[in-house]
Design a protein around this motif. Structure first.
Motif, PDB file in Angstrom:
ATOM      1  N   THR A   1      10.353   0.417 -18.397  1.00 43.22           N
ATOM      2  CA  THR A   1       9.854  -0.877 -18.845  1.00 43.22           C
ATOM      3  C   THR A   1       8.440  -1.048 -18.280  1.00 43.22           C
ATOM      4  OG1 THR A   1      10.675  -2.006 -16.895  1.00 43.22           O
ATOM      5  CG2 THR A   1      12.160  -1.934 -18.811  1.00 43.22           C
ATOM      6  N   VAL A   2       7.708  -1.978 -18.868  1.00 44.69           N
ATOM      7  CA  VAL A   2       6.379  -2.284 -18.348  1.00 44.69           C
ATOM      8  C   VAL A   2       6.504  -2.897 -16.942  1.00 44.69           C
ATOM      9  CG1 VAL A   2       4.398  -3.801 -18.691  1.00 44.69           C
ATOM     10  CG2 VAL A   2       5.377  -2.596 -20.618  1.00 44.69           C
TER      11      VAL A   2
ATOM     12  N   TYR B   1      14.644   2.857 -37.963  1.00 46.67           N
ATOM     13  CA  TYR B   1      13.718   1.798 -37.547  1.00 46.67           C
ATOM     14  C   TYR B   1      12.452   1.813 -38.390  1.00 46.67           C
ATOM     15  CZ  TYR B   1      10.238  -0.666 -34.862  1.00 46.67           C
ATOM     16  OH  TYR B   1       9.232  -1.525 -34.505  1.00 46.67           O
TER      17      TYR B   1
ATOM     18  N   THR C   1       4.782   3.603 -22.734  1.00 49.61           N
ATOM     19  CA  THR C   1       6.022   3.274 -22.030  1.00 49.61           C
ATOM     20  C   THR C   1       7.053   2.737 -23.010  1.00 49.61           C
ATOM     21  OG1 THR C   1       5.769   0.922 -21.595  1.00 49.61           O
ATOM     22  CG2 THR C   1       4.629   2.396 -20.123  1.00 49.61           C
TER      23      THR C   1
HETATM   24  C1  LIG Z   1      10.935  -3.501 -32.132  1.00 45.05           C
HETATM   25  S1  LIG Z   1      10.459  -2.124 -31.165  1.00 45.05           S
HETATM   26  C2  LIG Z   1       8.697  -2.042 -31.469  1.00 45.05           C
HETATM   27  C3  LIG Z   1       8.169  -0.642 -31.333  1.00 45.05           C
HETATM   28  C4  LIG Z   1       6.690  -0.463 -31.725  1.00 45.05           C
HETATM   29  N1  LIG Z   1       5.824  -1.182 -30.827  1.00 45.05           N
HETATM   30  C5  LIG Z   1       6.450  -0.869 -33.150  1.00 45.05           C
HETATM   31  O1  LIG Z   1       5.699  -1.821 -33.373  1.00 45.05           O
HETATM   32  O2  LIG Z   1       7.001  -0.267 -34.056  1.00 45.05           O
HETATM   33  C6  LIG Z   1      10.504  -2.755 -29.497  1.00 45.05           C
HETATM   34  C7  LIG Z   1      10.427  -1.659 -28.461  1.00 45.05           C
HETATM   35  O3  LIG Z   1      10.199  -2.266 -27.186  1.00 45.05           O
HETATM   36  C8  LIG Z   1      10.930  -1.561 -26.207  1.00 45.05           C
HETATM   37  N2  LIG Z   1      11.097  -2.445 -25.029  1.00 45.05           N
HETATM   38  C9  LIG Z   1      12.012  -3.418 -24.838  1.00 45.05           C
HETATM   39  N3  LIG Z   1      11.811  -4.015 -23.642  1.00 45.05           N
HETATM   40  C10 LIG Z   1      10.738  -3.414 -23.064  1.00 45.05           C
HETATM   41  C11 LIG Z   1      10.051  -3.581 -21.816  1.00 45.05           C
HETATM   42  N4  LIG Z   1      10.449  -4.511 -20.934  1.00 45.05           N
HETATM   43  N5  LIG Z   1       8.985  -2.782 -21.539  1.00 45.05           N
HETATM   44  C12 LIG Z   1       8.595  -1.834 -22.448  1.00 45.05           C
HETATM   45  N6  LIG Z   1       9.212  -1.644 -23.650  1.00 45.05           N
HETATM   46  C13 LIG Z   1      10.271  -2.411 -23.948  1.00 45.05           C
HETATM   47  C14 LIG Z   1      12.224  -1.181 -26.929  1.00 45.05           C
HETATM   48  O4  LIG Z   1      12.892  -0.099 -26.325  1.00 45.05           O
HETATM   49  C15 LIG Z   1      11.711  -0.857 -28.337  1.00 45.05           C
HETATM   50  O5  LIG Z   1      11.415   0.521 -28.492  1.00 45.05           O
END
Ligand SMILES: C[S@@+](CC[C@H](N)C(=O)[O-])C[C@H]1O[C@@H](n2cnc3c(N)ncnc32)[C@H](O)[C@@H]1O
Length: 236
Positions: free
Chosen positions: A105-106, A18, A79
């Motif tokens: 999740t949030v 990632y 989170t």
């Molecule tokens: C594309 S990644 C972005 C990670 C980081 N914020 C960055 O900018 O590199 C999206 C992340 O959001 C998390 N995610 C998805 N749905 C979510 C939710 N409802 N609440 C919190 N996190 C969530 C996923 O597990 C994933 O790790």
């Protein structure tokens, strides 16, 4: 019998991958976390010593690293529902100060009474885009709003739906050119979770959703191709 493990499709297969992919995919990604933290740190509530800050969807921890560098006094809650992403973030943050880690999740976190109205500020980078606009985006934004103190601010960065423009094809070609010039072999990399499986919306729809969730209109603070950042404030 070997039990088949269902893969979480909200991110590429391995979190290390990632980091490598996202920096070559999103122009300006390397500065995004720095900018997001600096913006929040300048807000009336989050500028206070020891402010409680929520990092929603912390992924592999970029925003957390930057928050600890700029504001070591902040009380951080991180989170993410993905155990794999959280494990990488915890490794990267191992030498830093204490963080309240939540595999959640949030939305689930906001259901916990102790989290409601607790945070002076929040960061959500590249998370909303992964949720479909079937009530899921609104639930996520409402949870963020409920988690913030009145007047608390949110920095939201997401992939947006492109505006209809005769120049849009050029923008798409430029995005491919950017990826190639950055050394990303789009055909070989697992880009699908970061692009095809996203649910981008336009600015009018985003405004309607954030208003319904209890936020002010979004103020744009960043744009690179279709990736945009906004500053939002929970109503006082
Ligand atoms: C594309 S990644 C972005 C990670 C980081 N914020 C960055 O900018 O590199 C999206 C992340 O959001 C998390 N995610 C998805 N749905 C979510 C939710 N409802 N609440 C919190 N996190 C969530 C996923 O597990 C994933 O790790």
């Amino acid at each position: 019998m070997v039990e088949e493990r269902q893969r979480d499709t909200s991110q590429p297969a391995d979190g290390d991958g990632y980091e490598r992919v996202v920096q070559r995919l999103i122009p300006g990604y390397a500065s995004l976390a720095r900018l997001a933290v600096a913006l929040l740190a300048a807000s009336p509530l989050a500028s206070r010593e020891g402010a409680a800050i929520l990092v929603a969807g912390c992924g592999t921890g970029s925003e957390l690293l930057e928050a600890q560098a700029q504001r070591p006094d902040w009380s951080l809650t991180a989170t993410d529902p993905s155990a794999e992403m959280l494990a990488i973030a915890r490794d990267r943050l191992a030498g830093g100060g204490r963080i309240d880690w939540r595999q959640s999740t949030v939305e689930a976190l906001a259901d916990d009474g102790a989290s409601q109205g607790r945070f002076a500020g929040a960061l959500s980078v590249l998370v909303l885009q992964s949720l479909p606009d079937d009530g899921s985006k609104l639930a996520f934004l409402t949870a963020l709003s409920r988690s913030l103190q009145p007047g608390g601010q949110l920095v939201l960065v997401d992939r947006m739906q492109p505006e209809r423009s005769p120049l849009q094809k050029q923008v798409e070609a430029a995005w491919i050119g950017f990826q190639q010039a950055s050394g990303l072999d789009a055909a070989a990399e697992e880009l699908a979770p970061l692009t095809d499986q996203t649910h981008p919306i336009g600015l009018a729809r985003l405004s309607a959703l954030v208003n319904a969730a209890g936020f002010s209109d979004p103020a744009r603070i960043f744009q690179a191709l279709n990736y945009e950042g906004f500053l939002l404030q929970r109503a006082l």
